[in-house]
Design a protein around this motif. Structure first.
Motif, PDB file in Angstrom:
ATOM      1  N   HIS A   6      -2.434   6.495  -6.883  1.00 49.99           N
ATOM      2  CA  HIS A   6      -3.729   6.167  -6.282  1.00 49.99           C
ATOM      3  C   HIS A   6      -3.783   4.707  -5.840  1.00 49.99           C
ATOM      4  O   HIS A   6      -4.709   3.961  -6.179  1.00 49.99           O
ATOM      5  CB  HIS A   6      -4.862   6.486  -7.268  1.00 49.99           C
ATOM      6  N   GLY A  29      -6.105  -0.726  -4.192  1.00 45.93           N
ATOM      7  CA  GLY A  29      -6.607   0.449  -4.893  1.00 45.93           C
ATOM      8  C   GLY A  29      -6.559   0.331  -6.394  1.00 45.93           C
ATOM      9  O   GLY A  29      -7.202   1.111  -7.099  1.00 45.93           O
ATOM     10  N   LEU A  52      -9.022   3.791  -4.777  1.00 44.27           N
ATOM     11  CA  LEU A  52      -8.391   4.848  -3.995  1.00 44.27           C
ATOM     12  C   LEU A  52      -8.209   6.082  -4.871  1.00 44.27           C
ATOM     13  O   LEU A  52      -8.107   5.987  -6.089  1.00 44.27           O
ATOM     14  CB  LEU A  52      -7.034   4.393  -3.453  1.00 44.27           C
ATOM     15  N   VAL A  67      -4.163   8.733  -2.089  1.00 47.71           N
ATOM     16  CA  VAL A  67      -3.914   8.200  -0.751  1.00 47.71           C
ATOM     17  C   VAL A  67      -2.515   8.592  -0.294  1.00 47.71           C
ATOM     18  O   VAL A  67      -1.538   8.357  -0.995  1.00 47.71           O
ATOM     19  CB  VAL A  67      -4.111   6.673  -0.723  1.00 47.71           C
ATOM     20  N   ASP A  94      -7.845   7.906   2.485  1.00 45.20           N
ATOM     21  CA  ASP A  94      -8.200   8.061   1.075  1.00 45.20           C
ATOM     22  C   ASP A  94      -8.697   9.488   0.864  1.00 45.20           C
ATOM     23  O   ASP A  94      -9.893   9.736   0.708  1.00 45.20           O
ATOM     24  CB  ASP A  94      -9.271   7.019   0.728  1.00 45.20           C
TER      25      ASP A  94
END
Length: 201
Positions: free
Chosen positions: A13, A34, A54, A57, A71
């Motif tokens: 992420h 993120g 995030l 992603v 995202d």
């Protein structure tokens, strides 16, 4: 973009940024987005979505000055209007949501559902809005959160999201987009094909 390498690290992420393309194995990234640091990996930093979080992603684009991040888990695209220089730096703008703290799926000219792939030719932005079985196109870079798309491909209108039942030239499930000189390429996962639009929509 401008010699930088940007990688979407979906399982962690985050986005990893290399100031230059590595010339050997084991190179360490220079920047992380993120997450607050290189050892954290929870979706949305373990809390609600925000401008610096995030969730799953997959795809990124940069020209070295601007940065776009799909995202997908937050049903949005984040835009840094100038290239980030700090770990965990928050995004400047969002597409697919009205603000940088919302993440619900939706179907309209300004909402998205699982936008996992994107690309830009430096002027236009194309987003494969996979959950809505369509591709959205912005003809210019947005200057406000939640800016509506200018063009929809794969559906009859911005409020239609039906899955295609049979292959056609106008119905598809996009899982990849790429601009070329006066063309747009769309990967149609559902029907195992690649569609080429010979003029940028």
């Amino acid at each position: 973009g401008a010699g930088k390498l940007v990688v979407g690290d979906a399982g962690h992420h985050r986005v990893l940024v290399f100031a230059s393309v590595p010339d050997g194995p084991g190179a360490l990234p220079d920047l992380v987005l993120g997450q607050p640091d290189f050892v954290s990996c929870e979706p949305n930093r373990g809390g609600p979505p925000g401008p610096n979080t995030l969730n799953d992603v997959v795809d990124v684009w940069t020209d070295g000055d601007r940065l776009l991040v799909a995202d997908g888990g937050n049903n949005r695209v984040l835009l840094w209007t100038s290239f980030p220089t700090l770990n965990g730096q928050p995004a400047d703008l969002v597409l697919g949501q009205a603000d940088l703290t919302s993440a619900s799926e939706g179907i309209s000219a300004s909402r998205m559902n699982d936008p996992y792939y994107l690309h830009s030719n430096g002027t236009q932005i194309a987003v494969a809005d996979a959950g809505n079985h369509r591709t959205l196109i912005w003809n210019t870079f947005p200057t406000a959160n939640g800016t509506e798309a200018d063009v929809v491909l794969g559906q009859a209108s911005f409020t239609d999201a039906a899955a295609p039942l049979a292959p056609s030239a106008s119905d598809f499930t996009p899982m990849g987009v790429l601009f070329g000189p006066d063309l747009l390429v769309v990967v149609d996962e559902a029907f195992h094909r690649v569609l080429v639009f010979t003029a940028s929509p």
